[in-house]
Design a protein around this motif. Structure first.
Motif, PDB file in Angstrom:
ATOM      1  N   SER A  73      -4.657  -0.315   3.807  1.00  0.00           N
ATOM      2  CA  SER A  73      -3.657  -1.070   4.571  1.00  0.00           C
ATOM      3  C   SER A  73      -4.277  -2.047   5.566  1.00  0.00           C
ATOM      4  CB  SER A  73      -2.717  -0.105   5.299  1.00  0.00           C
ATOM      5  OG  SER A  73      -3.430   0.616   6.276  1.00  0.00           O
ATOM      6  N   ASP A 102       0.828  -1.215   0.000  1.00  0.00           N
ATOM      7  CA  ASP A 102       0.000   0.000   0.000  1.00  0.00           C
ATOM      8  C   ASP A 102       0.859   1.260   0.000  1.00  0.00           C
ATOM      9  OD1 ASP A 102      -2.848  -0.787   0.002  1.00  0.00           O
ATOM     10  OD2 ASP A 102      -2.222  -1.922   1.764  1.00  0.00           O
ATOM     11  N   ALA A 107       0.628   4.116  -2.803  1.00  0.00           N
ATOM     12  CA  ALA A 107       0.387   5.514  -2.418  1.00  0.00           C
ATOM     13  C   ALA A 107       1.455   6.425  -3.017  1.00  0.00           C
ATOM     14  CB  ALA A 107       0.368   5.646  -0.898  1.00  0.00           C
ATOM     15  N   ALA A 144      -4.685   4.895   1.029  1.00  0.00           N
ATOM     16  CA  ALA A 144      -3.542   4.278   1.697  1.00  0.00           C
ATOM     17  C   ALA A 144      -3.908   3.764   3.093  1.00  0.00           C
ATOM     18  CB  ALA A 144      -2.398   5.276   1.797  1.00  0.00           C
TER      19      ALA A 144
END
Length: 148
Positions: free
Chosen positions: A120, A81, A85, A116
């Motif tokens: 996650s 992630d 991002a 993000a």
């Protein structure tokens, strides 16, 4: 794929069929299609290409739905992630370089941050990433801001 030798790329062609020959409009994986010059039109094409890659590059078999590399990268623990991002922030950086207003930039950063943070979360985050198309939205915000 033909190469006339003046673009610095090596020739390569496996001679096989494309990954999806169903005839419907599909995302192009060819690096030849990525504009690499610095003008505004090429930059817009480049970030549109990146938005498609991250959010809608791969068709989900048996459906009309598409996912991109963002949820696929999200499967990787911790770093997936973060990498997605960082790539998403490239679009925001190009928008800033092209003169997008601070309020639109703040919105764009917020979309990436939500992607993000929620992305996650194990398992749920991957599903969220497949639905939350922050990069496509950011490209759309940029295009509207520029009047394109």
């Amino acid at each position: 794929m033909e190469n006339d030798g003046d673009d610095g790329r090596d020739d390569w062609d496996d001679g096989g069929a494309d990954w999806n020959d169903e005839g419907s409009e599909q995302f192009e994986w060819s690096l030849e299609d990525v504009p690499l010059s610095g003008d505004a039109e090429a930059t817009l094409e480049r970030i549109e290409w990146l938005g498609e890659l991250l959010d809608e590059a791969v068709p989900v078999p048996g459906t009309d739905y598409r996912v991109g590399l963002d949820p696929i990268l999200g499967i990787l623990p911790v770093g997936g992630d973060a990498v997605a991002a960082l790539i998403s922030l490239y679009i925001v950086g190009e928008a800033a370089r092209m003169g997008v207003s601070k309020s639109k930039l703040a919105l764009m950063i917020s979309l990436v941050a939500v992607d993000a943070v929620v992305g996650s979360i194990p398992v749920l985050g991957t599903v969220f990433d497949a639905v939350w198309k922050a990069n496509k939205w950011n490209v759309g915000l940029l295009k509207r801001e520029l009047g394109v």
